[in-house]
Design a protein around this motif. Structure first.
Motif, PDB file in Angstrom:
ATOM      1  N   GLU A  15       1.858  -0.008   7.075  1.00 42.66           N
ATOM      2  CA  GLU A  15       1.957  -0.627   6.044  1.00 42.66           C
ATOM      3  C   GLU A  15       0.588  -1.971   5.864  1.00 42.66           C
ATOM      4  O   GLU A  15      -0.087  -2.131   5.052  1.00 42.66           O
ATOM      5  N   GLN A  16       0.487  -2.443   7.037  1.00 44.15           N
ATOM      6  CA  GLN A  16      -0.747  -3.514   7.316  1.00 44.15           C
ATOM      7  C   GLN A  16      -2.028  -2.581   6.903  1.00 44.15           C
ATOM      8  O   GLN A  16      -2.950  -3.108   6.175  1.00 44.15           O
ATOM      9  N   ALA A  17      -2.375  -1.199   7.519  1.00 42.10           N
ATOM     10  CA  ALA A  17      -3.575  -0.597   7.159  1.00 42.10           C
ATOM     11  C   ALA A  17      -3.572  -0.227   5.799  1.00 42.10           C
ATOM     12  O   ALA A  17      -4.617  -0.375   5.091  1.00 42.10           O
ATOM     13  N   VAL A  18      -2.335   0.147   4.925  1.00 40.78           N
ATOM     14  CA  VAL A  18      -2.496   0.442   3.599  1.00 40.78           C
ATOM     15  C   VAL A  18      -2.795  -0.884   2.814  1.00 40.78           C
ATOM     16  O   VAL A  18      -3.726  -0.784   1.889  1.00 40.78           O
ATOM     17  N   ARG A  19      -2.391  -2.000   3.008  1.00 39.81           N
ATOM     18  CA  ARG A  19      -2.545  -3.076   2.370  1.00 39.81           C
ATOM     19  C   ARG A  19      -4.078  -3.662   2.648  1.00 39.81           C
ATOM     20  O   ARG A  19      -4.682  -4.322   1.778  1.00 39.81           O
ATOM     21  N   THR A  20      -4.393  -3.401   3.725  1.00 40.76           N
ATOM     22  CA  THR A  20      -5.715  -3.866   4.399  1.00 40.76           C
ATOM     23  C   THR A  20      -6.813  -3.107   3.519  1.00 40.76           C
ATOM     24  O   THR A  20      -7.894  -3.443   2.984  1.00 40.76           O
ATOM     25  N   TYR A  21      -6.761  -1.688   3.697  1.00 42.74           N
ATOM     26  CA  TYR A  21      -7.929  -0.890   3.362  1.00 42.74           C
ATOM     27  C   TYR A  21      -7.741  -0.282   1.868  1.00 42.74           C
ATOM     28  O   TYR A  21      -8.525   0.323   1.305  1.00 42.74           O
ATOM     29  N   GLY A  22      -6.528  -0.114   1.441  1.00 38.88           N
ATOM     30  CA  GLY A  22      -6.135   0.502  -0.071  1.00 38.88           C
ATOM     31  C   GLY A  22      -6.761   1.879   0.202  1.00 38.88           C
ATOM     32  O   GLY A  22      -6.826   2.704   1.078  1.00 38.88           O
ATOM     33  N   GLY A  23      -6.879   2.404  -1.187  1.00 34.73           N
ATOM     34  CA  GLY A  23      -7.322   3.776  -1.449  1.00 34.73           C
ATOM     35  C   GLY A  23      -6.172   4.766  -1.230  1.00 34.73           C
ATOM     36  O   GLY A  23      -4.772   4.449  -1.329  1.00 34.73           O
ATOM     37  N   TYR A  24      -6.447   6.116  -1.010  1.00 33.05           N
ATOM     38  CA  TYR A  24      -5.586   7.056  -1.001  1.00 33.05           C
ATOM     39  C   TYR A  24      -5.022   7.291   0.408  1.00 33.05           C
ATOM     40  O   TYR A  24      -5.748   7.166   1.476  1.00 33.05           O
ATOM     41  N   TRP A  25      -3.873   7.698   0.473  1.00 37.41           N
ATOM     42  CA  TRP A  25      -3.038   8.054   1.906  1.00 37.41           C
ATOM     43  C   TRP A  25      -2.443   9.186   1.618  1.00 37.41           C
ATOM     44  O   TRP A  25      -1.556   9.689   0.848  1.00 37.41           O
TER      45      TRP A  25
END
Length: 75
Positions: A15-25
């Protein structure tokens, strides 16, 4: 299966990485991110975390096959 950072769960780290880097996952990016954070992720658990984050509004599913999500911006 020992995690390098036992105080940070896989879910919290992703979750921290998604919020920090954004974009497609997708599963592959998520697995790489968790490994880089010192975890030993499993495909099935990682996919569940992605679904949970989508249900909570952190991610939005944009493609069904292969499954891809995009981070929701909190501007």
């Amino acid at each position: 299966m020992t995690e390098a950072t036992p105080t940070t769960s896989q879910r919290a780290a992703l979750e921290q990485a998604v919020r920090t880097y954004g974009g497609y996952w997708d599963t592959e990016r998520s697995l790489r991110t968790l490994r880089d954070a010192g975890h030993d992720p499993q495909d099935k658990r990682t996919r569940q975390i992605l679904r949970d984050l989508a249900q909570e509004g952190v991610l939005t599913k944009v493609e069904d096959w292969p499954v891809r999500y995009v981070a929701v911006r909190a501007d």
